[in-house]
Write a protein that holds these residues in place. Structure first.
Motif, PDB file in Angstrom:
ATOM      1  N   LEU A  91       0.851  -1.184   0.000  1.00  0.00           N
ATOM      2  CA  LEU A  91       0.000   0.000   0.000  1.00  0.00           C
ATOM      3  C   LEU A  91       0.888   1.236   0.000  1.00  0.00           C
ATOM      4  O   LEU A  91       1.995   1.228   0.547  1.00  0.00           O
ATOM      5  N   THR A  92       0.405   2.330  -0.591  1.00  0.00           N
ATOM      6  CA  THR A  92       1.177   3.566  -0.660  1.00  0.00           C
ATOM      7  C   THR A  92       1.012   4.403   0.602  1.00  0.00           C
ATOM      8  O   THR A  92      -0.087   4.520   1.150  1.00  0.00           O
ATOM      9  N   LEU A  93       2.105   4.991   1.058  1.00  0.00           N
ATOM     10  CA  LEU A  93       2.097   5.987   2.134  1.00  0.00           C
ATOM     11  C   LEU A  93       1.900   7.355   1.496  1.00  0.00           C
ATOM     12  O   LEU A  93       2.602   7.700   0.544  1.00  0.00           O
ATOM     13  N   PHE A  94       0.957   8.159   1.993  1.00  0.00           N
ATOM     14  CA  PHE A  94       0.637   9.424   1.337  1.00  0.00           C
ATOM     15  C   PHE A  94       1.847  10.344   1.253  1.00  0.00           C
ATOM     16  O   PHE A  94       2.295  10.706   0.167  1.00  0.00           O
ATOM     17  N   ASN A  95       2.384  10.781   2.383  1.00  0.00           N
ATOM     18  CA  ASN A  95       3.605  11.583   2.367  1.00  0.00           C
ATOM     19  C   ASN A  95       4.783  10.617   2.405  1.00  0.00           C
ATOM     20  O   ASN A  95       5.085  10.028   3.450  1.00  0.00           O
ATOM     21  N   GLN A  96       5.439  10.460   1.263  1.00  0.00           N
ATOM     22  CA  GLN A  96       6.449   9.422   1.109  1.00  0.00           C
ATOM     23  C   GLN A  96       7.613   9.541   2.084  1.00  0.00           C
ATOM     24  O   GLN A  96       8.226   8.547   2.448  1.00  0.00           O
ATOM     25  N   GLY A  97       7.903  10.753   2.537  1.00  0.00           N
ATOM     26  CA  GLY A  97       9.014  10.934   3.464  1.00  0.00           C
ATOM     27  C   GLY A  97       8.617  10.922   4.932  1.00  0.00           C
ATOM     28  O   GLY A  97       9.473  11.034   5.810  1.00  0.00           O
ATOM     29  N   HIS A  98       7.329  10.760   5.210  1.00  0.00           N
ATOM     30  CA  HIS A  98       6.831  10.857   6.596  1.00  0.00           C
ATOM     31  C   HIS A  98       6.874   9.473   7.243  1.00  0.00           C
ATOM     32  O   HIS A  98       5.859   8.792   7.374  1.00  0.00           O
ATOM     33  N   LEU A  99       8.061   9.076   7.681  1.00  0.00           N
ATOM     34  CA  LEU A  99       8.243   7.721   8.205  1.00  0.00           C
ATOM     35  C   LEU A  99       7.876   7.602   9.675  1.00  0.00           C
ATOM     36  O   LEU A  99       7.478   6.533  10.140  1.00  0.00           O
ATOM     37  N   GLY A 100       8.018   8.687  10.433  1.00  0.00           N
ATOM     38  CA  GLY A 100       7.679   8.679  11.851  1.00  0.00           C
ATOM     39  C   GLY A 100       7.679  10.088  12.394  1.00  0.00           C
ATOM     40  O   GLY A 100       8.147  11.021  11.742  1.00  0.00           O
ATOM     41  N   GLY A 101       7.129  10.252  13.591  1.00  0.00           N
ATOM     42  CA  GLY A 101       7.115  11.574  14.216  1.00  0.00           C
ATOM     43  C   GLY A 101       6.250  12.558  13.463  1.00  0.00           C
ATOM     44  O   GLY A 101       5.305  12.193  12.765  1.00  0.00           O
ATOM     45  N   LEU A 151      -5.889   6.210   7.570  1.00  0.00           N
ATOM     46  CA  LEU A 151      -4.766   6.715   8.362  1.00  0.00           C
ATOM     47  C   LEU A 151      -5.064   8.089   8.950  1.00  0.00           C
ATOM     48  O   LEU A 151      -4.628   8.412  10.057  1.00  0.00           O
ATOM     49  N   THR A 152      -5.832   8.908   8.237  1.00  0.00           N
ATOM     50  CA  THR A 152      -6.238  10.201   8.781  1.00  0.00           C
ATOM     51  C   THR A 152      -7.115  10.013  10.013  1.00  0.00           C
ATOM     52  O   THR A 152      -6.954  10.701  11.027  1.00  0.00           O
ATOM     53  N   ALA A 153      -8.049   9.070   9.944  1.00  0.00           N
ATOM     54  CA  ALA A 153      -8.902   8.781  11.088  1.00  0.00           C
ATOM     55  C   ALA A 153      -8.082   8.262  12.260  1.00  0.00           C
ATOM     56  O   ALA A 153      -8.284   8.665  13.416  1.00  0.00           O
ATOM     57  N   TRP A 154      -7.136   7.390  11.964  1.00  0.00           N
ATOM     58  CA  TRP A 154      -6.286   6.827  13.025  1.00  0.00           C
ATOM     59  C   TRP A 154      -5.445   7.922  13.687  1.00  0.00           C
ATOM     60  O   TRP A 154      -5.352   7.978  14.917  1.00  0.00           O
ATOM     61  N   CYS A 286     -10.091  23.934  24.517  1.00  0.00           N
ATOM     62  CA  CYS A 286      -9.879  22.696  23.781  1.00  0.00           C
ATOM     63  C   CYS A 286      -8.710  22.856  22.812  1.00  0.00           C
ATOM     64  O   CYS A 286      -8.175  23.950  22.637  1.00  0.00           O
ATOM     65  N   THR A 287      -8.326  21.756  22.211  1.00  0.00           N
ATOM     66  CA  THR A 287      -7.268  21.751  21.202  1.00  0.00           C
ATOM     67  C   THR A 287      -7.879  21.565  19.828  1.00  0.00           C
ATOM     68  O   THR A 287      -8.674  20.642  19.619  1.00  0.00           O
ATOM     69  N   ILE A 288      -7.527  22.447  18.898  1.00  0.00           N
ATOM     70  CA  ILE A 288      -7.970  22.317  17.512  1.00  0.00           C
ATOM     71  C   ILE A 288      -6.726  22.102  16.660  1.00  0.00           C
ATOM     72  O   ILE A 288      -5.815  22.926  16.662  1.00  0.00           O
ATOM     73  N   ARG A 289      -6.667  20.993  15.959  1.00  0.00           N
ATOM     74  CA  ARG A 289      -5.459  20.651  15.195  1.00  0.00           C
ATOM     75  C   ARG A 289      -5.814  20.279  13.764  1.00  0.00           C
ATOM     76  O   ARG A 289      -6.840  19.668  13.487  1.00  0.00           O
ATOM     77  N   GLY A 290      -4.956  20.690  12.848  1.00  0.00           N
ATOM     78  CA  GLY A 290      -5.099  20.226  11.477  1.00  0.00           C
ATOM     79  C   GLY A 290      -4.397  18.893  11.321  1.00  0.00           C
ATOM     80  O   GLY A 290      -3.342  18.666  11.915  1.00  0.00           O
ATOM     81  N   VAL A 291      -4.981  17.997  10.544  1.00  0.00           N
ATOM     82  CA  VAL A 291      -4.418  16.661  10.359  1.00  0.00           C
ATOM     83  C   VAL A 291      -4.174  16.419   8.878  1.00  0.00           C
ATOM     84  O   VAL A 291      -5.079  16.588   8.059  1.00  0.00           O
ATOM     85  N   LEU A 292      -2.951  16.045   8.526  1.00  0.00           N
ATOM     86  CA  LEU A 292      -2.613  15.670   7.154  1.00  0.00           C
ATOM     87  C   LEU A 292      -2.166  14.211   7.155  1.00  0.00           C
ATOM     88  O   LEU A 292      -0.995  13.890   7.312  1.00  0.00           O
ATOM     89  N   VAL A 293      -3.108  13.326   7.076  1.00  0.00           N
ATOM     90  CA  VAL A 293      -2.920  11.879   7.008  1.00  0.00           C
ATOM     91  C   VAL A 293      -2.096  11.403   8.215  1.00  0.00           C
ATOM     92  O   VAL A 293      -2.507  11.631   9.345  1.00  0.00           O
ATOM     93  N   GLY A 294      -0.933  10.771   8.016  1.00  0.00           N
ATOM     94  CA  GLY A 294      -0.156  10.242   9.133  1.00  0.00           C
ATOM     95  C   GLY A 294       1.139   9.631   8.633  1.00  0.00           C
ATOM     96  O   GLY A 294       1.416   9.602   7.421  1.00  0.00           O
ATOM     97  N   ASN A 295       1.963   9.114   9.555  1.00  0.00           N
ATOM     98  CA  ASN A 295       3.273   8.589   9.175  1.00  0.00           C
ATOM     99  C   ASN A 295       3.259   7.061   9.030  1.00  0.00           C
ATOM    100  O   ASN A 295       2.269   6.397   9.319  1.00  0.00           O
ATOM    101  N   ARG A 296       4.387   6.521   8.596  1.00  0.00           N
ATOM    102  CA  ARG A 296       4.453   5.080   8.319  1.00  0.00           C
ATOM    103  C   ARG A 296       4.314   4.242   9.583  1.00  0.00           C
ATOM    104  O   ARG A 296       3.706   3.168   9.559  1.00  0.00           O
ATOM    105  N   VAL A 297       4.870   4.713  10.690  1.00  0.00           N
ATOM    106  CA  VAL A 297       4.734   3.977  11.947  1.00  0.00           C
ATOM    107  C   VAL A 297       3.259   3.866  12.329  1.00  0.00           C
ATOM    108  O   VAL A 297       2.777   2.798  12.720  1.00  0.00           O
ATOM    109  N   GLN A 298       2.517   4.971  12.203  1.00  0.00           N
ATOM    110  CA  GLN A 298       1.092   4.944  12.493  1.00  0.00           C
ATOM    111  C   GLN A 298       0.352   4.012  11.537  1.00  0.00           C
ATOM    112  O   GLN A 298      -0.574   3.300  11.940  1.00  0.00           O
ATOM    113  N   PHE A 299       0.750   4.025  10.273  1.00  0.00           N
ATOM    114  CA  PHE A 299       0.132   3.172   9.256  1.00  0.00           C
ATOM    115  C   PHE A 299       0.276   1.700   9.663  1.00  0.00           C
ATOM    116  O   PHE A 299      -0.681   0.917   9.624  1.00  0.00           O
ATOM    117  N   GLU A 300       1.482   1.329  10.076  1.00  0.00           N
ATOM    118  CA  GLU A 300       1.722  -0.062  10.451  1.00  0.00           C
ATOM    119  C   GLU A 300       0.984  -0.423  11.739  1.00  0.00           C
ATOM    120  O   GLU A 300       0.455  -1.543  11.874  1.00  0.00           O
TER     121      GLU A 300
END
Length: 346
Positions: A91-101, A151-154, A286-300
């Motif tokens: 499966l493809t990771l959306f941000n190819q360089g976003h491996l963790g953190g 992954l965005t939901a996660w 409260c905390t309001i945060r923007g979310v742009l998908v997620g990293n590979r560690v989260q994906f796994e």
């Protein structure tokens, strides 16, 4: 196709210009360049349609192959690839360089379908680090929906303040992110409040596990009602905000002190007469945060949860072919889909 055959050309779509669906251009014989040492060539068996081609406010290049989600089989590997072998399902990771953190200025510009050529093609070359193994319990159609929406939901539920059993999650509508959030939250033992405008979709949400469903057309002030449904009427712990400015006021009315509102998109438009100010975040503590998908560690991590909890992605019954990509976009734009919309590529 056999994993031993390596093609020289591929059918593909590219985005030429900025005229919406009309910018999509189809080619039957795009040359496939030789893969580098750390790349794999994958056959894109299925992909999930991206939400748009030119509206998302992140880096894009002209002539890019669009769409970010894809499930495919590795048909060739570079000389130094160590993470995958031929025949692997990936499966493809959306941000190819976003491996963790967290994201940084470099990794935020590595989006598939924006800067990196995406999955709206038969074959694509990807760096081995930008792929993950496909969950074995899912079929191609189901797995192809995980890269972005799931992954965005996660990330929304676990990326900042991890969801705890017994907490309350609010999802909006029946799009892919919201459906995945509902499934993940129920698997974690959370209470889920969902919103929709359709009685038919409300019944489906309940079948998927929603504890409460609010019709936002019948009750425009659904935020206060959602808060009343929480223990002690304290409010919701996690809200996945997909409507944007048009629904943020209701989300703020529903949120708990120290709760998290994750901004996913702006399906309701980018402007609203009732758009809250920055002070509203302070007023609601409260905390309001923007979310742009997620990293590979989260994906796994997410894929392990999908396997462990036997979660099945909700896929729309309508499946398009590669040549029908424009029709697929229109079908989604018309909001005829429920869950994720897929294209089968052969």
């Amino acid at each position: 196709m056999s994993s031993t055959s390596v093609p020289k050309t591929t059918k593909s779509w590219t985005v030429q210009g900025s005229d919406g669906f009309e910018s999509l251009k189809f080619s039957k014989d795009t040359p496939i360049p030789e893969i580098s040492d750390y790349e794999v060539l994958a056959s894109t068996s299925n992909f999930q349609t991206a939400e748009n081609t030119r509206m998302y406010p992140f880096a894009q290049k002209d002539g890019v192959v669009p769409c970010s989600d894809g499930a495919g089989e590795v048909v060739a590997v570079g000389s130094k690839v160590s993470r995958f072998e031929k025949g692997a399902k990936v499966l493809t990771l959306f941000n190819q360089g976003h491996l963790g953190g967290s994201l940084d200025p470099l990794t935020v510009t590595s989006g598939v379908g924006g800067v990196v050529d995406g999955t709206l093609r038969q074959y694509g070359a990807f760096n081995e680090n930008g792929l993950v193994h496909m969950p074995p319990s899912l079929n191609w159609l189901e797995a192809s929906t995980l890269s972005c929406a799931a992954l965005t939901a996660w990330n929304s539920l676990y990326g900042l303040k991890p969801l705890q059993p017994g907490q309350v999650v609010l999802t909006q509508g029946t799009g892919g992110v919201s459906i995945f959030a509902l499934q993940f939250a129920k698997a974690a033992g959370a209470v889920v409040i969902s919103t929709t405008s359709s009685a038919k979709k409300a019944e489906t949400l309940k079948k998927l596990g929603a504890d409460h469903v609010l019709n936002y057309k019948d009750d425009p002030e659904w935020g206060a009602k959602a808060k009343d449904l929480t223990p002690g009427k304290e409010g919701v712990d996690h809200i996945l905000e997909v409507g944007g400015p048009t629904t943020m006021k209701q989300s703020l009315d529903a949120i708990k002190i120290d709760g998290v509102i994750s901004i996913i998109g702006f399906l309701g438009g980018v402007k609203s007469e009732k758009q809250p100010s920055f002070l509203d975040a302070l007023n609601h503590i409260c905390t309001i945060r923007g979310v742009l998908v997620g990293n590979r560690v989260q994906f796994e991590d997410m894929n392990r949860a999908i396997e462990g909890n036997k979660i099945k992605p909700v896929v729309d019954e309508k499946v398009f072919t590669l040549e029908e990509a424009k029709e697929a976009y229109q079908y989604m734009w018309d909001q005829k889909h429920f869950g994720k919309l897929t294209i089968k590529i052969e």
